[in-house]
Design a protein around this motif. Structure first.
Motif, short mmCIF file in Angstrom:
data_model
loop_
_atom_site.label_atom_id
_atom_site.label_comp_id
_atom_site.label_asym_id
_atom_site.label_seq_id
_atom_site.Cartn_x
_atom_site.Cartn_y
_atom_site.Cartn_z
N MET A 1 15.39 2.18 20.48
CA MET A 1 14.88 3.13 19.51
C MET A 1 15.93 3.54 18.49
N ALA A 2 17.18 3.65 18.90
CA ALA A 2 18.24 4.00 17.95
C ALA A 2 18.40 2.90 16.91
N GLY A 3 18.35 1.65 17.37
CA GLY A 3 18.44 0.53 16.44
C GLY A 3 17.25 0.48 15.51
N ARG B 1 14.76 -8.00 12.34
CA ARG B 1 15.65 -7.16 13.15
C ARG B 1 14.91 -5.94 13.68
N PHE B 2 14.05 -5.38 12.84
CA PHE B 2 13.26 -4.20 13.22
C PHE B 2 12.34 -4.54 14.39
N ASN B 3 11.63 -5.65 14.29
CA ASN B 3 10.72 -6.08 15.35
C ASN B 3 11.47 -6.39 16.64
N GLU B 4 12.65 -6.96 16.50
CA GLU B 4 13.46 -7.25 17.68
C GLU B 4 13.89 -5.97 18.38
N ALA B 5 14.25 -4.96 17.60
CA ALA B 5 14.63 -3.67 18.18
C ALA B 5 13.45 -3.04 18.92
N ILE B 6 12.24 -3.19 18.36
CA ILE B 6 11.04 -2.66 19.01
C ILE B 6 10.81 -3.37 20.34
N LYS B 7 10.94 -4.69 20.33
CA LYS B 7 10.71 -5.47 21.56
C LYS B 7 11.69 -5.06 22.65
N LYS B 8 12.93 -4.77 22.26
CA LYS B 8 13.96 -4.38 23.23
C LYS B 8 13.90 -2.90 23.58
N LYS B 9 12.97 -2.17 22.93
CA LYS B 9 12.87 -0.72 23.09
C LYS B 9 14.19 -0.03 22.73
N ASN C 1 6.25 3.96 17.80
CA ASN C 1 7.13 3.52 18.89
C ASN C 1 7.96 4.66 19.46
N LEU C 2 8.36 5.60 18.64
CA LEU C 2 9.05 6.77 19.17
C LEU C 2 8.10 7.58 20.05
N ARG C 3 6.84 7.63 19.67
CA ARG C 3 5.82 8.31 20.48
C ARG C 3 5.71 7.65 21.85
N GLN C 4 5.54 6.33 21.85
CA GLN C 4 5.29 5.61 23.09
C GLN C 4 6.50 5.59 24.01
N ASN C 5 7.69 5.51 23.44
CA ASN C 5 8.90 5.33 24.25
C ASN C 5 9.68 6.60 24.52
N GLU C 6 9.39 7.67 23.75
CA GLU C 6 10.12 8.91 23.98
C GLU C 6 9.18 10.10 24.19
N LEU C 7 8.31 10.37 23.24
CA LEU C 7 7.48 11.58 23.32
C LEU C 7 6.56 11.57 24.54
N LEU C 8 6.00 10.42 24.86
CA LEU C 8 5.07 10.33 25.99
C LEU C 8 5.75 9.78 27.24
N GLY C 9 7.02 9.49 27.13
CA GLY C 9 7.70 8.83 28.24
C GLY C 9 8.54 9.74 29.12
N GLY C 10 8.53 11.03 28.86
CA GLY C 10 9.35 11.94 29.65
C GLY C 10 9.98 13.01 28.79
N SER C 11 11.01 13.63 29.32
CA SER C 11 11.64 14.76 28.62
C SER C 11 12.78 14.35 27.71
N ASP C 12 13.23 13.11 27.81
CA ASP C 12 14.38 12.66 27.02
C ASP C 12 13.92 12.19 25.65
N VAL D 1 15.42 2.99 14.51
CA VAL D 1 15.55 4.07 13.53
C VAL D 1 16.55 3.69 12.44
N SER D 2 17.68 3.10 12.85
CA SER D 2 18.71 2.72 11.89
C SER D 2 18.19 1.68 10.90
N ILE D 3 17.52 0.66 11.42
CA ILE D 3 16.99 -0.41 10.56
C ILE D 3 15.86 0.13 9.69
N GLY D 4 15.01 0.98 10.28
CA GLY D 4 13.93 1.58 9.51
C GLY D 4 14.45 2.39 8.34
N ARG D 5 15.54 3.10 8.57
CA ARG D 5 16.11 3.89 7.47
C ARG D 5 16.65 2.99 6.35
#
Length: 263
Positions: A44-46, A34-42, A71-82, A48-52
């Motif tokens: 991030m909330a899912g 499930r974790f890997n599937e959430a990563i593939k779909k980007k 993945n949070l780095r690639q999809n959020e921190l480096l991806g813009g202001s959101d 984080v939830s599964i990781g916890r």
């Protein structure tokens, strides 16, 4: 989802039951799927939830920490202001740093190719980017410095570090200038200047020098990659350098070449 629910119910009721070992392993595998599937779909909330969920079972599990931080780095921190998961990114990065410093290597990474310092470098950069967005410049500067010290030969990493470092110091310079300008005229024009005026000028000069150094390094490491950002940085660098060295306004170019030669 139904199988997961039933497996958990069994383990809760029969923690040492006949099928406990099997179901425990099955749950771990299902969670990773499930974790890997959430990563593939980007998702991030899912993720984080599964990781916890995984960390609830083993709080020191580097695998979830590392892949969530990355993945949070690639999809959020480096991806813009959101950055809706900023707090999670900071938490996972800090905990991953602890585990990597202790010698941990995440599953899915070739241990023979694992570079401890290089991975610590981007994890510290995560914390620098987050601290900067949260209005914590001193904390951000510490992490930028640590990141570059860990991986000084990584041009991409250091370009981002030096850009951020220069921007933060320039902001602190601007604040010092505003502080000076807000003083009464008598404090600024007395001979000698009032103590608070001297302090504001000294602070402005220190921050200007720090910004000049960071941006000269940025210019050096990005010399082969002209861009709009680089042009704007050079303009800001030239203005600050002229303020600090009015008799030699183009001296920043020699500074850039010095850092470029040592790269």
């Amino acid at each position: 989802a139904k199988a997961t629910e039933l497996a958990r119910a069994y383990l809760e009721k029969f923690p040492k039951g006949q099928y406990a070992e099997f179901l425990g392993k099955w749950l771990t595998g299902a969670r990773w799927a499930r974790f890997n599937e959430a990563i593939k779909k980007k998702d991030m909330a899912g993720m984080v939830s599964i990781g916890r969920e995984g960390l609830a079972q083993d709080p020191a599990d580097l695998n979830y920490l590392y892949w969530m931080a990355l993945n949070l780095r690639q999809n959020e921190l480096l991806g813009g202001s959101d950055t809706p998961n900023a707090e999670a990114a900071a938490e996972f990065s800090r905990k991953a740093i602890e585990r990597v410093e202790a010698g941990g290597v995440p599953v899915g990474v070739d241990a023979a190719k694992w570079n401890k310092d290089a991975n610590l470098a981007w994890l510290h950069q995560n914390l620098a980017l987050l601290a900067a967005r949260q209005g914590k410049p001193d904390e951000a500067l510490q992490h930028y410095e640590k990141s570059s010290a860990l991986s000084p030969k990584d041009p991409g990493l250091n370009a981002r570090n030096m850009l951020g470092c220069g921007t933060l110091h320039k902001s602190k310079y601007d604040q010092a200038v505003a502080q000076y300008q807000a003083l009464p005229e008598a404090a600024r024009t007395s001979d000698p200047p009032a103590a608070e005026a001297t302090a504001a000028i000294d602070l402005a000069n220190r921050e200007a020098d720090a910004a000049i150094d960071c941006w000269a390094r940025f210019m050096a490491v990005t010399a082969a990659n002209p861009s709009e950002v680089r042009t704007k940085v050079e303009q800001a660098l030239a203005a600050l350098y002229k303020y600090r060295h009015p008799d030699e306004p183009l001296g920043y170019q020699a500074l850039v070449e010095k850092y470029r030669a040592g790269a």
